[in-house]
Design a protein around this motif. Structure first.
Motif, PDB file in Angstrom:
ATOM      1  N   PHE A 217       0.842  -1.200   0.000  1.00 33.09           N
ATOM      2  CA  PHE A 217       0.000   0.000   0.000  1.00 33.09           C
ATOM      3  C   PHE A 217       0.873   1.245   0.000  1.00 33.09           C
ATOM      4  O   PHE A 217       1.728   1.419   0.852  1.00 33.09           O
ATOM      5  CB  PHE A 217      -0.898   0.026   1.240  1.00 33.09           C
ATOM      6  N   LYS A 218       0.645   2.113  -0.954  1.00 30.25           N
ATOM      7  CA  LYS A 218       1.390   3.377  -0.985  1.00 30.25           C
ATOM      8  C   LYS A 218       0.776   4.355   0.013  1.00 30.25           C
ATOM      9  O   LYS A 218      -0.424   4.300   0.283  1.00 30.25           O
ATOM     10  CB  LYS A 218       1.349   3.957  -2.401  1.00 30.25           C
TER      11      LYS A 218
ATOM     12  N   GLU B 213       0.216  11.726  -8.025  1.00 26.80           N
ATOM     13  CA  GLU B 213       0.759  10.729  -7.097  1.00 26.80           C
ATOM     14  C   GLU B 213      -0.343  10.146  -6.227  1.00 26.80           C
ATOM     15  O   GLU B 213      -0.354   8.948  -5.935  1.00 26.80           O
ATOM     16  CB  GLU B 213       1.826  11.359  -6.193  1.00 26.80           C
ATOM     17  N   TYR B 214      -1.242  11.014  -5.801  1.00 26.65           N
ATOM     18  CA  TYR B 214      -2.351  10.539  -4.959  1.00 26.65           C
ATOM     19  C   TYR B 214      -3.207   9.523  -5.711  1.00 26.65           C
ATOM     20  O   TYR B 214      -3.554   8.473  -5.184  1.00 26.65           O
ATOM     21  CB  TYR B 214      -3.210  11.706  -4.478  1.00 26.65           C
ATOM     22  N   VAL B 215      -3.530   9.844  -6.933  1.00 28.44           N
ATOM     23  CA  VAL B 215      -4.353   8.941  -7.752  1.00 28.44           C
ATOM     24  C   VAL B 215      -3.666   7.593  -7.869  1.00 28.44           C
ATOM     25  O   VAL B 215      -4.277   6.532  -7.680  1.00 28.44           O
ATOM     26  CB  VAL B 215      -4.614   9.541  -9.152  1.00 28.44           C
ATOM     27  N   ASP B 216      -2.373   7.652  -8.118  1.00 30.10           N
ATOM     28  CA  ASP B 216      -1.614   6.412  -8.246  1.00 30.10           C
ATOM     29  C   ASP B 216      -1.621   5.639  -6.926  1.00 30.10           C
ATOM     30  O   ASP B 216      -1.816   4.423  -6.905  1.00 30.10           O
ATOM     31  CB  ASP B 216      -0.183   6.765  -8.655  1.00 30.10           C
TER      32      ASP B 216
ATOM     33  N   LYS C 231      -4.995   3.977  -5.865  1.00 29.18           N
ATOM     34  CA  LYS C 231      -5.314   2.800  -6.674  1.00 29.18           C
ATOM     35  C   LYS C 231      -4.756   1.526  -6.060  1.00 29.18           C
ATOM     36  O   LYS C 231      -5.300   0.442  -6.278  1.00 29.18           O
ATOM     37  CB  LYS C 231      -4.788   2.978  -8.100  1.00 29.18           C
ATOM     38  N   SER C 232      -3.694   1.661  -5.270  1.00 28.48           N
ATOM     39  CA  SER C 232      -3.127   0.470  -4.641  1.00 28.48           C
ATOM     40  C   SER C 232      -4.062  -0.118  -3.584  1.00 28.48           C
ATOM     41  O   SER C 232      -3.871  -1.243  -3.132  1.00 28.48           O
ATOM     42  CB  SER C 232      -1.752   0.781  -4.032  1.00 28.48           C
ATOM     43  N   TYR C 233      -5.070   0.645  -3.190  1.00 24.87           N
ATOM     44  CA  TYR C 233      -6.049   0.166  -2.209  1.00 24.87           C
ATOM     45  C   TYR C 233      -7.324  -0.365  -2.863  1.00 24.87           C
ATOM     46  O   TYR C 233      -8.124  -1.019  -2.229  1.00 24.87           O
ATOM     47  CB  TYR C 233      -6.461   1.300  -1.267  1.00 24.87           C
TER      48      TYR C 233
ATOM     49  N   GLN D  57       1.860  -1.950   8.200  1.00 25.32           N
ATOM     50  CA  GLN D  57       2.875  -1.214   8.956  1.00 25.32           C
ATOM     51  C   GLN D  57       2.273  -0.351  10.054  1.00 25.32           C
ATOM     52  O   GLN D  57       2.902   0.596  10.524  1.00 25.32           O
ATOM     53  CB  GLN D  57       3.692  -0.314   8.023  1.00 25.32           C
ATOM     54  N   ALA D  58       1.059  -0.659  10.434  1.00 20.49           N
ATOM     55  CA  ALA D  58       0.401   0.132  11.479  1.00 20.49           C
ATOM     56  C   ALA D  58       0.933  -0.250  12.856  1.00 20.49           C
ATOM     57  O   ALA D  58       1.512  -1.319  13.035  1.00 20.49           O
ATOM     58  CB  ALA D  58      -1.101  -0.117  11.427  1.00 20.49           C
ATOM     59  N   THR D  59       0.725   0.630  13.821  1.00 22.13           N
ATOM     60  CA  THR D  59       1.035   0.281  15.200  1.00 22.13           C
ATOM     61  C   THR D  59      -0.094  -0.604  15.737  1.00 22.13           C
ATOM     62  O   THR D  59      -1.223  -0.543  15.244  1.00 22.13           O
ATOM     63  CB  THR D  59       1.144   1.523  16.093  1.00 22.13           C
TER      64      THR D  59
END
Lengths: 94, 94
Positions: A2-3, A83-86, A89-91, B37-39
């Motif tokens: 996840f980014k 960058e946010y859009v990219d 999308k990882s989620y 990577q959360a606490t």
DNA sequence: TAAACAAGTTTATTTTATAAACCAAATTAT
DNA sequence: ATAATTTGGTTTATAAAATAAACTTGTTTA
């Protein structure tokens, strides 16, 4: 995996503002308010935050006798949006 | 124009949790923690919120002597996720 | 048997988002 | 003419969220 999501853009109203400006190259307070259905106060605050971060440029002019707050996306803002859009999308993928 | 974003899912960590569960049909606390990577504290709180909303189901079992917190997406959670994905796309188009 | 670790939970703190209240100037109604 | 309303916002206050820090309980390991 996840980014990370830029906290400045990961906000419903700020994302809407930036989304408008990415498509429109300029929009004023009244238009953004109408389009987002935000309250004036909330919109004012969030525009300030985006401006302080350098994501948008704000110009205050008079249109006849009425004040007008014009907003435009900056290069930095455009990059952040992309960058946010990219990142988000990882989620979203199943 | 812009669809509303479910506040429960519009949160970096909760969205990550749900995203994992949508793809995996079950995942435990330790795995989710490692992946996001959360606490521990943050993860615990956000899992509770998703469970209270009925978006995920939580089962606590023992694996040998170690406690294990298993999470699964619910039907409601899956629907909410799909709606969220659809909604946020209304902000991402250029 | 004391120290460290695992798997969490609870509590406290900081940030955010949002609304409510306010303001100045312009417009409209009386 | 002047009182009321509207327009285009800003500032302040409040409620909700995210997050980390501290703590708990039980288990390994030194």
């Amino acid at each position: 995996m996840f980014k990370r999501l830029d906290p400045l853009l990961h906000s419903e109203l700020r994302l809407a503002i930036v989304s408008i400006l990415v498509n429109l190259n300029e929009a004023d307070f009244v238009y953004i308010k109408k389009t987002t259905q935000a309250t004036s106060g909330n919109l004012s605050v969030q525009i300030d935050k985006l401006a302080e971060a350098g994501y948008i440029a704000v110009e205050k002019v008079f249109e006849g006798k009425k004040p007008k707050t014009i907003c435009r996306i900056t290069e930095e803002g455009l990059n952040a949006f992309e960058e946010y859009v990219d990142a988000i999308k990882s989620y979203l993928q199943k």
